[in-house]
Scaffold this active site. Sequence first.
Site, PDB file in Angstrom:
ATOM      1  N   SER A 225      21.538  -5.472   7.222  1.00 18.07           N
ATOM      2  CA  SER A 225      21.316  -5.886   5.827  1.00 18.07           C
ATOM      3  C   SER A 225      20.084  -5.244   5.194  1.00 18.07           C
ATOM      4  O   SER A 225      19.394  -5.888   4.395  1.00 18.07           O
ATOM      5  CB  SER A 225      21.250  -7.412   5.721  1.00 18.07           C
ATOM      6  OG  SER A 225      22.500  -7.987   6.086  1.00 18.07           O
TER       7      SER A 225
ATOM      8  N   GLY B 134      24.195   0.132   6.944  1.00 24.21           N
ATOM      9  CA  GLY B 134      25.648   0.120   6.807  1.00 24.21           C
ATOM     10  C   GLY B 134      26.040   0.127   5.342  1.00 24.21           C
ATOM     11  O   GLY B 134      26.053   1.177   4.688  1.00 24.21           O
ATOM     12  N   GLY B 135      26.327  -1.054   4.799  1.00 22.07           N
ATOM     13  CA  GLY B 135      26.850  -1.181   3.442  1.00 22.07           C
ATOM     14  C   GLY B 135      26.080  -0.397   2.384  1.00 22.07           C
ATOM     15  O   GLY B 135      26.686   0.271   1.532  1.00 22.07           O
TER      16      GLY B 135
ATOM     17  N   GLU C 295      29.416  -3.612  16.906  1.00 16.73           N
ATOM     18  CA  GLU C 295      30.850  -3.737  16.584  1.00 16.73           C
ATOM     19  C   GLU C 295      31.700  -3.084  17.670  1.00 16.73           C
ATOM     20  O   GLU C 295      32.842  -3.495  17.896  1.00 16.73           O
ATOM     21  CB  GLU C 295      31.118  -3.145  15.190  1.00 16.73           C
ATOM     22  CG  GLU C 295      30.587  -4.073  14.101  1.00 16.73           C
ATOM     23  CD  GLU C 295      30.218  -3.402  12.792  1.00 16.73           C
ATOM     24  OE1 GLU C 295      30.622  -2.245  12.561  1.00 16.73           O
ATOM     25  OE2 GLU C 295      29.509  -4.053  11.989  1.00 16.73           O
TER      26      GLU C 295
ATOM     27  N   ASN D  40      25.455   4.463   8.242  1.00 18.83           N
ATOM     28  CA  ASN D  40      26.669   4.274   9.043  1.00 18.83           C
ATOM     29  C   ASN D  40      27.776   3.801   8.102  1.00 18.83           C
ATOM     30  O   ASN D  40      27.758   2.656   7.659  1.00 18.83           O
ATOM     31  CB  ASN D  40      26.376   3.229  10.131  1.00 18.83           C
ATOM     32  CG  ASN D  40      27.611   2.837  10.923  1.00 18.83           C
ATOM     33  OD1 ASN D  40      28.661   3.462  10.814  1.00 18.83           O
ATOM     34  ND2 ASN D  40      27.480   1.790  11.729  1.00 18.83           N
ATOM     35  N   TRP D  41      28.719   4.705   7.816  1.00 20.86           N
ATOM     36  CA  TRP D  41      29.771   4.362   6.845  1.00 20.86           C
ATOM     37  C   TRP D  41      30.840   3.455   7.470  1.00 20.86           C
ATOM     38  O   TRP D  41      31.700   2.952   6.765  1.00 20.86           O
ATOM     39  CB  TRP D  41      30.414   5.633   6.296  1.00 20.86           C
ATOM     40  CG  TRP D  41      29.577   6.355   5.275  1.00 20.86           C
ATOM     41  CD1 TRP D  41      28.290   6.066   4.912  1.00 20.86           C
ATOM     42  CD2 TRP D  41      29.979   7.474   4.462  1.00 20.86           C
ATOM     43  NE1 TRP D  41      27.864   6.936   3.946  1.00 20.86           N
ATOM     44  CE2 TRP D  41      28.867   7.824   3.644  1.00 20.86           C
ATOM     45  CE3 TRP D  41      31.138   8.235   4.358  1.00 20.86           C
ATOM     46  CZ2 TRP D  41      28.921   8.872   2.742  1.00 20.86           C
ATOM     47  CZ3 TRP D  41      31.189   9.297   3.451  1.00 20.86           C
ATOM     48  CH2 TRP D  41      30.091   9.602   2.652  1.00 20.86           C
ATOM     49  N   LYS D  42      30.797   3.306   8.800  1.00 21.44           N
ATOM     50  CA  LYS D  42      31.815   2.497   9.493  1.00 21.44           C
ATOM     51  C   LYS D  42      33.220   2.983   9.084  1.00 21.44           C
ATOM     52  O   LYS D  42      33.388   4.173   8.827  1.00 21.44           O
ATOM     53  CB  LYS D  42      31.592   1.005   9.207  1.00 21.44           C
ATOM     54  CG  LYS D  42      30.138   0.600   9.497  1.00 21.44           C
ATOM     55  CD  LYS D  42      29.922  -0.871   9.539  1.00 21.44           C
ATOM     56  CE  LYS D  42      28.450  -1.141   9.849  1.00 21.44           C
ATOM     57  NZ  LYS D  42      28.140  -2.556   9.982  1.00 21.44           N
TER      58      LYS D  42
ATOM     59  N   HIS E 281      26.959   0.510  19.199  1.00 17.74           N
ATOM     60  CA  HIS E 281      26.884  -0.379  18.033  1.00 17.74           C
ATOM     61  C   HIS E 281      27.512  -1.720  18.410  1.00 17.74           C
ATOM     62  O   HIS E 281      28.497  -1.772  19.146  1.00 17.74           O
ATOM     63  CB  HIS E 281      27.614   0.249  16.843  1.00 17.74           C
ATOM     64  CG  HIS E 281      27.365  -0.491  15.563  1.00 17.74           C
ATOM     65  ND1 HIS E 281      27.988  -1.681  15.262  1.00 17.74           N
ATOM     66  CD2 HIS E 281      26.528  -0.222  14.525  1.00 17.74           C
ATOM     67  CE1 HIS E 281      27.549  -2.113  14.084  1.00 17.74           C
ATOM     68  NE2 HIS E 281      26.663  -1.244  13.611  1.00 17.74           N
TER      69      HIS E 281
ATOM     70  N   GLY F 273      25.636  -7.022   7.998  1.00 17.22           N
ATOM     71  CA  GLY F 273      26.632  -7.323   6.971  1.00 17.22           C
ATOM     72  C   GLY F 273      26.568  -8.748   6.442  1.00 17.22           C
ATOM     73  O   GLY F 273      27.475  -9.190   5.739  1.00 17.22           O
TER      74      GLY F 273
ATOM     75  N   GLU G  70      19.337  -3.859  16.044  1.00 16.20           N
ATOM     76  CA  GLU G  70      20.175  -4.488  15.025  1.00 16.20           C
ATOM     77  C   GLU G  70      20.570  -5.892  15.472  1.00 16.20           C
ATOM     78  O   GLU G  70      21.520  -6.046  16.255  1.00 16.20           O
ATOM     79  CB  GLU G  70      21.440  -3.666  14.798  1.00 16.20           C
ATOM     80  CG  GLU G  70      21.181  -2.261  14.314  1.00 16.20           C
ATOM     81  CD  GLU G  70      22.398  -1.686  13.597  1.00 16.20           C
ATOM     82  OE1 GLU G  70      22.254  -1.290  12.442  1.00 16.20           O
ATOM     83  OE2 GLU G  70      23.487  -1.658  14.191  1.00 16.20           O
TER      84      GLU G  70
HETATM   85  P1  PGA Z   1      24.645  -3.448   7.274  1.00 18.20           P
HETATM   86  O1  PGA Z   1      25.123  -2.745   8.648  1.00 18.20           O
HETATM   87  O2  PGA Z   1      23.533  -2.612   6.715  1.00 18.20           O
HETATM   88  O3  PGA Z   1      25.877  -3.409   6.396  1.00 18.20           O
HETATM   89  O4  PGA Z   1      24.205  -4.809   7.626  1.00 18.20           O
HETATM   90  C1  PGA Z   1      24.188  -2.219   9.533  1.00 18.20           C
HETATM   91  C2  PGA Z   1      24.871  -1.622  10.738  1.00 18.20           C
HETATM   92  O5  PGA Z   1      25.846  -2.197  11.238  1.00 18.20           O
HETATM   93  O6  PGA Z   1      24.454  -0.560  11.223  1.00 18.20           O
END
Ligand code: PGA
Length: 249
Positions: free
Chosen positions: A209, A230-231, A95, A9-11, A93, A169, A163
């Site tokens: 993470s 994500g990251g 977010e 997930n590149w956000k 998600h 993050g 998650e």
């Molecule tokens: P992260 O994000 O790997 O940067 O913690 C995961 C996500 O939000 O899907």
Amino acid sequence: MRRKLAAGNWKMNGTAASLRELNALKSLLPADAPDVVICPPAPLLFRACEAARETGISIGAQDCHMQESGAFTGDISAAMIADTGATYVIVGHSERREAHEERDRDVRKKAQTAWNAGLTAIICIGETLEDHEANNTLDIIAGQLAGSLPGDMTATNTVIAYEPIWAIGTGKVPTLEQIVEVHDFIRSKLAVRYGTDVADMIPLLYGGSVKPDNAATIFRAENVDGALVGGASLKAADFAPIIRALAQS
Ligand code: PGA
């Protein structure tokens, strides 16, 4: 056998230049790679589909609107996503739930709309730090499963990502025991509602993470079928070892 899936997930990160990571990723994938999906920002979907052509990598969006079409300025429908060539969409998600006040019933509607457009929905659930610390995790997860999953989910149209919000993050990851407990609980809840035939086939991803140095441990859990990353999905050099760890699990 349940399929394994590594989803990135590149956000809100990346421009056209980032698509070179897709090509780099291809050359780093093991021969026995699990399913891989990259979810770039919406403006990159079409070009990402072109870049991923014949790589075996699938492309997904990060959200869709719950309605099929209409006067929703700035929103993107599931059909538009499918039209780019993408085959997945993340819904619910944390977010989106937090920053856009999406509720379980919105997420449920989005999953349904995604299916109608032929997309696989990656439905996200997870508890806050407050709920985690108050030992409310399983209650929260049960509520989100009941509220966010449509009744007609099938073995092939859905992936569920657990998650914990406090792990996203932050570099904090639940213990393996905690991950095992929640994933086993999710699988058992799915079995009660949808029957074991469906429950046994739904990939359950862990997210929050996930990094090259903790992926192999996380993938030891029997009911963890992959990760939503994500990251560490932004760079092929970071995502590839996670994919390799999944292939070897
Ligand atoms: P992260 O994000 O790997 O940067 O913690 C995961 C996500 O939000 O899907």
